[in-house]
Motif scaffolding. Structure first.
Motif, PDB file in Angstrom:
ATOM      1  N   UNK A 182       0.785  -1.223   0.000  1.00  0.00           N
ATOM      2  CA  UNK A 182       0.000   0.000   0.000  1.00  0.00           C
ATOM      3  C   UNK A 182       0.825   1.286   0.000  1.00  0.00           C
ATOM      4  N   UNK A 183       2.135   1.183   0.027  1.00  0.00           N
ATOM      5  CA  UNK A 183       2.949   2.394   0.007  1.00  0.00           C
ATOM      6  C   UNK A 183       2.702   3.163  -1.278  1.00  0.00           C
ATOM      7  N   UNK A 236      13.619   3.249  12.806  1.00  0.00           N
ATOM      8  CA  UNK A 236      12.208   3.598  12.979  1.00  0.00           C
ATOM      9  C   UNK A 236      11.543   3.910  11.643  1.00  0.00           C
ATOM     10  N   UNK A 237      12.253   4.623  10.767  1.00  0.00           N
ATOM     11  CA  UNK A 237      11.687   4.936   9.456  1.00  0.00           C
ATOM     12  C   UNK A 237      11.416   3.659   8.666  1.00  0.00           C
ATOM     13  N   UNK A 238      12.360   2.716   8.718  1.00  0.00           N
ATOM     14  CA  UNK A 238      12.170   1.480   7.961  1.00  0.00           C
ATOM     15  C   UNK A 238      10.943   0.732   8.459  1.00  0.00           C
ATOM     16  N   UNK A 257       5.245  -1.090   8.103  1.00  0.00           N
ATOM     17  CA  UNK A 257       3.880  -1.108   8.641  1.00  0.00           C
ATOM     18  C   UNK A 257       2.912  -0.401   7.696  1.00  0.00           C
ATOM     19  N   UNK A 258       3.343   0.726   7.164  1.00  0.00           N
ATOM     20  CA  UNK A 258       2.531   1.486   6.217  1.00  0.00           C
ATOM     21  C   UNK A 258       2.244   0.645   4.971  1.00  0.00           C
ATOM     22  N   UNK A 259       3.249  -0.053   4.475  1.00  0.00           N
ATOM     23  CA  UNK A 259       3.095  -0.857   3.259  1.00  0.00           C
ATOM     24  C   UNK A 259       2.162  -2.044   3.481  1.00  0.00           C
ATOM     25  N   UNK A 260       2.184  -2.614   4.673  1.00  0.00           N
ATOM     26  CA  UNK A 260       1.372  -3.802   4.957  1.00  0.00           C
ATOM     27  C   UNK A 260      -0.069  -3.479   5.283  1.00  0.00           C
ATOM     28  N   UNK A 314       4.073   7.463  13.918  1.00  0.00           N
ATOM     29  CA  UNK A 314       4.738   8.373  12.987  1.00  0.00           C
ATOM     30  C   UNK A 314       5.242   9.623  13.697  1.00  0.00           C
ATOM     31  N   UNK A 315       4.497  10.090  14.690  1.00  0.00           N
ATOM     32  CA  UNK A 315       4.936  11.262  15.454  1.00  0.00           C
ATOM     33  C   UNK A 315       6.237  10.979  16.190  1.00  0.00           C
TER      34      UNK A 315
END
Length: 528
Positions: free
Chosen positions: A220-221, A277-279, A284-287, A296-297
């Motif tokens: 979903x990225x 953390x970014x990775x 998580x965002x992609x899944x 994200x904050x």
């Protein structure tokens, strides 16, 4: 003991303040899913002769497979099935009671338009060179052959089925109508735009709720962000290699470690933590297709903290902290105040850019927050180079050739960094100015990646110049005067294994300073 307790208390209060600011800033941003675009009673806007609601804009890669999926099992299949699509779920429209009563004997509709940025000119038209219209008018019906009251649409040169249009109608005096579950496969790579359009003026007060799901072959990225997931893997490995080198040196010569090297250690640790953390945030965002606000904050907070400490570290090094002067004197409070201000500005910018991101197109709010961040960076650069020039003059006056050589290398690296930054900003402005419709979205990730690479390169230079060693104390702050002291310092740095007598000589020089020299140093701090 009291002074140490007070310092720890001030530091704890500062961390609590920064955490509170982060939570308050993140609470301003609405919790919106990025690749799952949610709509909650969204209103239509008057644009030309139509009423529009933007449903999103993202770069999507073409599907790797043509296999279709059953409607009811869509959520049970893997996100990495090689398919790309835009799916409509629970899309519902509400119109006013007045509109429903007035049009009880007619069917008025909404058109859902999905098109690739390259086909944008196939939507709308103008009669006799006048203003461009989205909905078909009587004049355009004669010229274009369109149906009056509907969106003007011409087939794409590459696919006659695009732009893709779905029609939704109100029946009788119903107040609501819904769009059936629909999944549109994406067979061509491009920047896709979604709009909900109503041409009937009686539907101007209409609202909409529901969601659309935008999926790439691997998850979903959004297309602009997908390469960054792999990029952060490489950055993670780079920071890990630097951390191993630094901490081995740090542990090996921990008795000779300077206060300045403690700060470098903190920057390396924060940089590694930020990349990790970014990775995981992108994974998580992609899944899931969602970007949780709290997670994200925290990621952007660590990044803002790393950038703030990095800039303050460069400023302190330029001032000669720990090398030319033992403390910052009266400038300490000003440096701390500048750091807090920069952290807040950077935090606001990053939260707006990442926590509130719903499209592959940057929002206007980010443009307003870039200005204070850029002004603070410019002020920092000016202060850094002014302090660096003064430090070089002091080292020349003391005839400390080894320290002078280190600072010259540092100033050269800093100059290259600033020139590269200015050149890249110019390129970024050109990149965005010449791509108003984000058609070069596949290479847009480089804009973000460059700044991380540049920061890492400068950190490597600092680590190389100030790496812990047995001779660390030799280029720490001391009152060496004359050729003899300089020769001893050079011999220690080149040999890397000074004799015990030489180390004790430096300690004697530090402890044997005259009261006049101490008073002179204090007066210099006060003047600055």
């Amino acid at each position: 003991m009291d002074l140490g307790f007070q310092r720890r208390s001030v530091f704890s209060n500062l961390l609590l303040f920064l955490f509170t600011v982060s939570i308050l800033l993140s609470s301003i941003v609405v919790n919106i899913n990025a690749s799952i675009h949610s709509y909650d009673k969204e209103t239509f806007k008057d644009v030309g002769n139509a009423y529009l609601l933007s449903g999103g804009s993202e770069g999507i890669l073409a599907s790797l497979t043509t296999t279709s999926r059953p409607e009811k099992t869509a959520s049970s299949l893997s996100t990495r099935d090689g398919r790309s699509y835009i799916r409509f779920e629970n899309i519902t429209f509400w119109r006013s009671e007045a509109a429903a009563e007035e049009n009880s004997d007619m069917a008025h509709g909404i058109q859902v338009i999905l098109f690739e940025a390259a086909d944008r000119n196939d939507i709308g038209g103008s009669a006799y060179g006048g203003q461009r219209a989205i909905c078909c008018t009587p004049d355009l019906a004669k010229l274009e052959g369109c149906k009056q009251g509907e969106v003007i649409r011409r087939p794409s040169a590459t696919d006659i089925n695009w732009p893709f249009i779905l029609n939704v109608h109100f029946i009788g005096n119903d107040l609501t109508t819904s769009l059936d579950y629909t999944e549109v496969p994406i067979t061509k790579t491009g920047m896709y735009n979604l709009f909900f359009v109503a041409c009937d003026p009686k539907l101007k007060d209409m609202v909409m709720s529901g969601k659309t799901i935008w999926k790439n072959p691997d998850g979903y990225l959004p297309g602009r962000m997908a390469p960054l997931k792999k990029f952060y893997v490489f950055m993670m490995l780079a920071y890990l290699c630097l951390s191993i080198f630094w901490f081995l040196q740090y542990l090996r010569f921990w008795k000779d470690v300077l206060q300045l090297q403690h700060c470098i250690t903190a920057v390396i640790g924060l940089g590694l933590l930020e990349m990790i953390l970014w990775y995981f945030e992108y994974v998580n965002f992609n899944n899931t297709g969602m970007r949780p606000v709290v997670i994200t904050t925290w990621v952007v907070t660590v990044g803002a903290l790393r950038k703030t400490i990095s800039r303050l570290l460069i400023l302190c090094v330029s001032m000669g902290y720990g090398v030319v002067r033992p403390t910052l004197g009266g400038l300490t409070s000003k440096v701390i105040l500048l750091g807090i201000t920069y952290f807040i500005a950077s935090e606001m910018l990053d939260i707006t850019e990442y926590v509130g991101t719903i499209n592959d197109v940057s929002g206007r709010a980010r443009l307003l927050l870039v200005l204070p961040d850029a002004l603070l960076d410019a002020f920092l650069i000016l202060w850094i180079f002014t302090s660096l020039s003064r430090t070089l003059e002091q080292l020349q006056a003391k005839r400390s050739s080894v320290k002078l050589d280190i600072y010259r290398k540092f100033s050269n690296a800093l100059a290259v960094t600033v020139v590269s930054s200015v050149a890249w900003i110019g390129f970024e402005i050109y990149f965005k100015a010449t791509d108003p419709f984000n058609e070069r979205w596949q290479s847009a990730w480089i804009i973000t990646a460059f700044w991380d690479i540049l920061a890492f390169a400068l950190l490597c230079v600092i680590c190389f110049l100030w790496a812990p060693s047995q001779s660390s104390q030799r280029y720490a702050y001391s009152e060496e005067v004359g050729e003899e002291s300089d020769d001893e310092e050079a011999q220690s740095l080149t040999n890397g294994n000074p004799k015990g007598g030489e180390l004790s000589l430096v300690k004697q020089e530090k402890n044997g300073r005259s009261d006049d020299e101490e008073d002179e140093s204090e007066e210099e701090d006060k003047r600055e």
